[in-house]
Design a protein around this motif. Structure first.
Motif, PDB file in Angstrom:
ATOM      1  N   TYR A   1      -4.166  27.374  35.419  1.00  0.00           N
ATOM      2  CA  TYR A   1      -5.012  27.405  36.449  1.00  0.00           C
ATOM      3  C   TYR A   1      -4.441  27.325  37.761  1.00  0.00           C
ATOM      4  O   TYR A   1      -4.609  28.166  38.810  1.00  0.00           O
ATOM      5  N   PHE A   2      -3.401  26.845  37.964  1.00  0.00           N
ATOM      6  CA  PHE A   2      -2.431  26.760  39.241  1.00  0.00           C
ATOM      7  C   PHE A   2      -2.017  28.215  39.563  1.00  0.00           C
ATOM      8  O   PHE A   2      -1.693  28.690  40.614  1.00  0.00           O
TER       9      PHE A   2
ATOM     10  N   PRO B   1     -11.985  22.900  39.855  1.00  0.00           N
ATOM     11  CA  PRO B   1     -12.551  23.280  38.786  1.00  0.00           C
ATOM     12  C   PRO B   1     -11.973  23.476  37.488  1.00  0.00           C
ATOM     13  O   PRO B   1     -12.066  22.893  36.378  1.00  0.00           O
ATOM     14  N   GLY B   2     -10.491  23.730  37.568  1.00  0.00           N
ATOM     15  CA  GLY B   2      -9.741  23.998  36.552  1.00  0.00           C
ATOM     16  C   GLY B   2      -9.312  22.509  36.189  1.00  0.00           C
ATOM     17  O   GLY B   2      -9.145  22.221  34.970  1.00  0.00           O
ATOM     18  N   MET B   3      -9.160  21.502  36.840  1.00  0.00           N
ATOM     19  CA  MET B   3      -8.848  20.383  36.604  1.00  0.00           C
ATOM     20  C   MET B   3      -9.813  19.581  35.849  1.00  0.00           C
ATOM     21  O   MET B   3      -9.705  18.876  35.117  1.00  0.00           O
ATOM     22  N   ALA B   4     -11.176  19.750  36.055  1.00  0.00           N
ATOM     23  CA  ALA B   4     -12.469  19.623  35.804  1.00  0.00           C
ATOM     24  C   ALA B   4     -12.540  20.080  34.036  1.00  0.00           C
ATOM     25  O   ALA B   4     -12.718  18.973  33.321  1.00  0.00           O
TER      26      ALA B   4
ATOM     27  N   ARG C   1     -14.293  27.354  29.286  1.00  0.00           N
ATOM     28  CA  ARG C   1     -13.277  27.829  30.030  1.00  0.00           C
ATOM     29  C   ARG C   1     -11.932  26.929  29.774  1.00  0.00           C
ATOM     30  O   ARG C   1     -10.972  27.732  29.512  1.00  0.00           O
ATOM     31  N   GLY C   2     -12.075  25.831  29.591  1.00  0.00           N
ATOM     32  CA  GLY C   2     -11.020  25.112  29.361  1.00  0.00           C
ATOM     33  C   GLY C   2     -10.233  25.271  27.905  1.00  0.00           C
ATOM     34  O   GLY C   2      -9.175  25.687  27.655  1.00  0.00           O
ATOM     35  N   LEU C   3     -11.252  25.636  27.082  1.00  0.00           N
ATOM     36  CA  LEU C   3     -10.753  25.951  25.567  1.00  0.00           C
ATOM     37  C   LEU C   3     -10.225  27.251  25.512  1.00  0.00           C
ATOM     38  O   LEU C   3      -9.466  27.419  24.810  1.00  0.00           O
TER      39      LEU C   3
END
Lengths: 277, 313
Positions: free
Chosen positions: A163-164, A196-199, A269-271
């Motif tokens: 994400y970063f 959003p990425g952290m969530a 998104r995370g997966l």
């Protein structure tokens, strides 16, 4: 003509998708139904269960009264949420390092983190078990929180890193030019942009920690056992317990289902590491 | 000015290194140290009751020979243990067949989900659910549904005429592996499907437009265009699934406890470590399992030329 074909394909696809969704969801639905039945009704033939028996919440009450469901529930919450946020504290700085100040070692560190996926938990269980025994961490929520934080850390770092990487370094540079210190740069510039990425990361890790079974079964007993360990050992001293087991299972997955329902976009998104929007 | 920029760079590099150190310490603590210690135990005769008395015995947990009377020799150790090889076989059968099923089904599910249709979000959520719930719960759930006398699977299969008589899916030695593969596929097909869906969404639509104009048959489009374009993400998904399957523990532990036909390497190693008081032997099994997974991964990455980490720019 072409239009008719495409409408037909659309209908076919919708029917397929509906069937698929139903088939995947059916086992959960069945357990949900059983959890609202008495033990006697739960073992009747499926059609009778559906149409010829009453509904009751008795099983839920029994599970709570006999085995203190809420204690295991709060263990699960503390351990999964605690390990995730503890992990973030280590992961944010580490992911910042690799994403914005890459060195020739970055690739090796990433590979090293990925290699933890190859490690069978059973290969590292005993030394950690012994360490816990000697330090009194066995069957404690603190111990389990630490272990789950450590085993999920590579995933947290890896996800945050991806994400970063999407955040342009120029924005951080601009903040520096305006005199932001490193601390301000990370807390006030990077973190808000990466929310959003952290969530997604947080959600995925809470679910992974919530579902963890190998460590919870082997490192806890009555005291710190979260819901997975509780379900694994669930049985009833007298006779049938399938309605109660169903009720206990539903209570163990309900928080995940509710949380997952409201955040399925972030979860997907995370997966998929941000690839499915 | 130039000097202060250089200073800033050094300053940032120093911080970057400092920021990585807690992670390095954490990984050493959870991975390197326990792994080395387990490996060391595997070269000793340690017992869980008295670890300090452990003596170095070299490779004899893995392989050694014993001279019998009349000049015959017997081979003992992990490498000639039929129980171990049966666990290796079970793990391999389970991993290869369940991951193969999940890959085929996962791609099919992804193709269905990739099209637009009403209530797509709802269907996607329903498909995701099996993956999101704990394996322990799904194992218990299916154990009940597959129950020989009272389970819904036997009941429905009998009614539909698919079965002639009730089957004890999880305890029958012939069907236990089938049951484990079924439940694992129910749970993990969503994972492959979502990763495949992610890859599908990256394919630009005009490729399909072009194929359509040229009148290419949909099946051919799938094998010649779609599949090659999602190959790499799919290979990564398969690798991740294989790594989980090779280490599989909770499903077999709950669904088919003590069944010799489904016992995986992880289940067997844990049994020896904690239940059979064959601690050093269990350590040897855990160590060998790790080696097998490392070799498998290395071969997989080399043969299929999959890169997991891109070179940092």
């Amino acid at each position: 003509m072409a239009r008719a074909v495409s409408t037909r394909r659309k209908t076919l696809n919708t029917a397929l998708a509906g069937t698929l969704g139903f088939l995947m969801f059916f086992p959960i639905l069945w357990i949900l139904i059983l959890s609202f039945k008495t033990e006697e009704d739960a073992i009747r033939a499926p059609l009778e269960v559906l149409f010829n028996s009453g509904w009751t919440t008795e099983s839920f009450a029994t599970v709570q009264a006999r085995s203190d469901y809420f204690k295991h529930f709060s263990n699960s919450v503390i351990i999964s949420v605690g390990s995730t946020f503890l992990g973030l504290l280590i992961a944010i700085p580490a992911a910042w390092s690799m994403a914005f100040v890459p060195s020739k070692h970055t690739k090796n560190v990433l590979m090293w983190m990925l290699s933890t996926k190859m490690l069978p938990p059973v290969g590292v269980l005993v030394p950690i078990y012994l360490l816990f025994r000697d330090t009194g961490l066995l069957d404690s929520r603190l111990g389990l929180t630490l272990v789950l934080m450590l085993i999920n850390l590579p995933i947290i770092i890896w996800m945050l890193y991806t994400y970063f990487k999407e955040i342009p370094g120029e924005i951080l540079e601009a903040a520096r030019m305006d005199g932001a210190t490193l601390r301000e740069e990370i807390i006030y510039v990077l973190t808000p942009m990466a929310i959003p990425g952290m969530a997604s990361t947080v959600l995925l890790n809470i679910i992974l920690a919530w579902n963890e079974a190998f460590w919870t079964i082997n490192l806890t007993a009555a005291n710190a056992a979260p819901l997975t360990a509780f379900i694994a050992s669930y049985s009833s001293p007298e006779g049938l317990f399938y309605a109660k087991l169903s009720a206990a299972s539903i209570m163990a997955i309900a928080p995940i289902l509710i949380m997952g329902w409201f955040s399925q976009k972030q979860l997907v998104r995370g997966l998929t590491f941000g690839a499915v929007k | 000015m130039a000097r202060s920029t250089a200073n800033l760079q050094t300053y940032r590099r120093r911080y970057a290194a400092a920021f990585l150190s807690p992670m390095v310490v954490a990984l050493l603590l959870i991975v390197a140290w326990p792994l080395l210690r387990s490996t060391w135990f595997s070269f000793t005769d340690a017992s869980l009751a008295d670890l300090d008395a452990a003596r170095w015995v070299g490779l004899s947990n893995y392989f050694s020979t014993i001279s019998l009377s009349r000049g015959r020799t017997a081979y003992v150790g992990l490498l000639v243990d039929p129980v171990w090889w049966s666990a290796v076989w079970n793990t391999a059968v389970f991993a290869v067949s369940s991951v193969a099923i999940q890959t085929v089904l996962g791609v099919a599910v992804a193709l269905v989900l990739n099209a637009r249709f009403p209530l797509r979000g709802l269907v996607r959520a329903a498909v995701l659910i099996p993956w999101a719930i704990p394996t322990i719960v799904s194992a218990k759930m299916w154990d009940w549904m597959l129950n020989d006398q009272l389970g819904i699977v036997n009941d429905l299969a009998l009614r539909l005429g698919l079965l002639a008589e009730k089957v004890a899916w999880t305890s029958d030695v012939d069907t236990a592996m089938l049951a484990v593969i079924l439940v694992d596929s129910w749970k993990n097909t969503p994972f492959v499907a979502l990763l495949a869906l992610a890859a599908l969404q990256m394919i630009p639509g005009d490729i399909y437009e072009a194929a359509k104009i040229d009148g290419v048959h949909p099946v051919k489009v799938f094998f010649r265009i779609t599949l090659p374009l999602i190959r790499i993400p799919l290979m990564v998904a398969v690798l991740f699934r294989m790594l989980d399957a090779l280490r599989s523990f909770d499903l077999q532990y709950i669904l088919t406890p003590a069944n010799p036909n489904t016992k995986t390497m992880s289940v067997l190693a844990r049994e020896n470590l904690f239940e059979f008081d064959k601690f050093a032997y269990g350590s040897a099994q855990a160590t060998l399992l790790f080696l097998i997974i490392v070799v498998f991964t290395a071969l997989y990455l080399t043969i299929f030329r999959v890169r997991l980490v891109n070179k940092p720019e």
